[in-house]
Design an enzyme around this catalytic site. Structure first.
Site, PDB file in Angstrom:
ATOM      1  N   GLU A 158     -11.554  -1.412  11.409  1.00 56.59           N
ATOM      2  CA  GLU A 158     -12.601  -2.330  11.011  1.00 56.59           C
ATOM      3  C   GLU A 158     -13.682  -2.310  12.076  1.00 56.59           C
ATOM      4  OE1 GLU A 158     -12.611  -6.963   9.525  1.00 56.59           O
ATOM      5  OE2 GLU A 158     -10.974  -6.167  10.711  1.00 56.59           O
ATOM      6  N   ASP A 217      -5.430  -2.925  11.155  1.00 58.46           N
ATOM      7  CA  ASP A 217      -6.140  -4.170  11.425  1.00 58.46           C
ATOM      8  C   ASP A 217      -5.827  -4.587  12.855  1.00 58.46           C
ATOM      9  OD1 ASP A 217      -7.593  -6.642  10.433  1.00 58.46           O
ATOM     10  OD2 ASP A 217      -5.733  -7.512  11.177  1.00 58.46           O
ATOM     11  N   ASP A 250      -2.888 -10.106   8.045  1.00 57.97           N
ATOM     12  CA  ASP A 250      -3.235  -8.865   8.744  1.00 57.97           C
ATOM     13  C   ASP A 250      -2.807  -7.633   7.952  1.00 57.97           C
ATOM     14  OD1 ASP A 250      -4.210 -10.447  10.761  1.00 57.97           O
ATOM     15  OD2 ASP A 250      -2.360 -10.356  11.937  1.00 57.97           O
TER      16      ASP A 250
END
Ligand SMILES: [Zn+2]
Length: 416
Positions: A286, A202, A368
């Site tokens: 992501e 992340d 996170d």
């Protein structure tokens, strides 16, 4: 497998060499600007726009007369500059084509090079020899290197050398062709020895990257910390009289501060991406709509500071070297809203909340880290799981991962 890699390192030049390099860079800049002016002129008068080869021939004729000073530098410097110009032209027309096809991009015609942006660079081809502590270039001779043993010595083919100046320091970049063991072999070998794990990563603003194995790579916040210094130097530049020696000095100081910030950022990114590419078999990131986020002014500076695009780019090319696949979870995957233990998806999860609390299984975890763990699940997730929008409860992680999840939760406490 033959791969192309470039190595850039700092030169340790004496004053005579510095002058010679500045002269070469000057010749390259002059040739580029002259060529650009010639191209524009030809276009405006309806003549055929000259190519790098035409221009080089023209330049050679001029050298016998008014441009005799060009004999003082290697013929490569202006020649390669003209090649760069052709490239810049080709890129320009490619962008024009894309724009006509409906893409929203800036076209950007090639610009004249100015000494204001530093002395610039030049490229040399031909007899280039690399030694442990030096590099030998045509015309410039043997130049000492600040770092010994960084440039590859054996089993490589050196294609060219580009010498550039930045903030008063000189660098050389050498692209080389080198053979690298085939990735398939390496993977097969690696599987027997130690199977490398899959990781979800992340990328964020508070921490540069949070890895699903619990590693947290801190953001250097280089820009922020140095922003005060940069601002101060900026003020001192604007206070100096234009064209004065003091202003020139202040400008150089400011440039050095900017370079320092950029270097800190680069270093952190390289270390993080190298670590991941070497130790993981696949990394799931992501899909961030970065350009969309950049429009949000508060986030803009922080995001630009982190360099998401660069992170992904580095990870992709390093992954090819070390056998690590980069996967990107699409933007509909609820990586932040999903519980990494039971799979429940929250309908709402505010950006300001730093801790994820699951109402179903009562997991409490750093935001996170939760997202990173969810990204780790992406490769094995079903398409329904990938596009869940918050309704219904999905099956959670497999038992093995669940156990690991518990263990990770305890390690995550220090971030909460
Ligand atoms: Zn849960």
């Amino acid at each position: 497998m033959i791969v192309l890699r470039a190595f850039k390192t700092e030169l340790d030049l004496n004053n005579r060499q510095k002058t010679a390099c500045a002269q070469h860079a000057g010749a390259a800049r002059w040739a580029y600007n002259w060529g650009l002016a010639r191209k524009i002129e030809a276009y405006q008068t309806g003549q055929k726009v000259p190519t790098a080869i035409d221009l080089h021939r023209e330049l050679n004729a001029l050298k016998k007369g008014e441009l005799a000073w060009l004999y003082e530098v290697s013929k490569c410097a202006p020649q390669e500059a003209l090649r760069n110009l052709d490239q810049a032209y080709a890129h320009f027309f490619r962008r024009v084509k894309k724009k006509k096809a409906g893409k929203k991009i800036q076209v950007g015609f090639p610009r004249f090079k100015s000494k204001k942006n530093g002395l610039g660079s030049f490229r040399l081809t031909g007899a280039i020899h690399v030694f442990e502590k030096a590099i030998q270039l045509p015309r410039l001779g043997r130049l000492r290197l600040k770092e010994r043993g960084y440039l590859p010595l054996d089993g490589v083919k050196v294609l060219s050398a580009t010498v550039s100046e930045q903030g008063g320091r000189w660098f050389v970049s050498v692209p080389v062709e080198m053979s690298q063991p085939d990735q398939t072999h390496r993977l097969a070998f690696g599987a027997g020895q130690t199977a490398k794990p899959v990781a979800g990563v992340d990328l964020g603003i508070l921490a540069l990257a949070t890895v699903s194995d619990g590693t947290r790579i801190e953001n250097p916040r280089a820009l922020k910390r140095n922003l005060g210094k940069i601002k101060r130097l900026q003020r001192s530049v604007s206070r100096q009289q234009k064209g004065s020696a003091n202003r020139r000095k202040a400008v150089q100081q400011l440039a050095r501060a900017h370079i320092r910030v950029a270097n800190i950022r680069k270093d952190t990114l390289h270390q993080a991406t190298s670590l991941l590419a070497r130790t993981k078999s696949a990394v799931v990131l992501e899909d961030l709509n970065v350009s969309g986020m950049m429009k949000n002014h508060h986030l803009a500076q922080a995001i630009a500071d982190v360099g998401f695009h660069e992170f992904r780019r580095q990870l992709t090319y390093k992954g090819e070297w070390y056998g690590c696949e980069v996967q990107v979870a699409d933007r509909f995957y609820p990586s932040t809203k999903r519980c990494s233990r039971c799979g429940n998806v929250k309908p709402e999860f505010d950006l300001s909340e730093r801790v994820y609390e699951c109402e179903v299984c009562h997991l409490i975890i750093d935001r996170d880290l939760n997202a990173a763990l969810n990204l780790e699940c992406w490769p094995t997730a079903s398409s329904a799981e990938r596009h869940a929008c918050g309704e219904g409860v999905r099956p959670g992680r497999p038992a093995v991962l669940d156990e690991a999840g518990t263990e990770r939760r305890s390690t995550s406490c220090r971030y909460v």
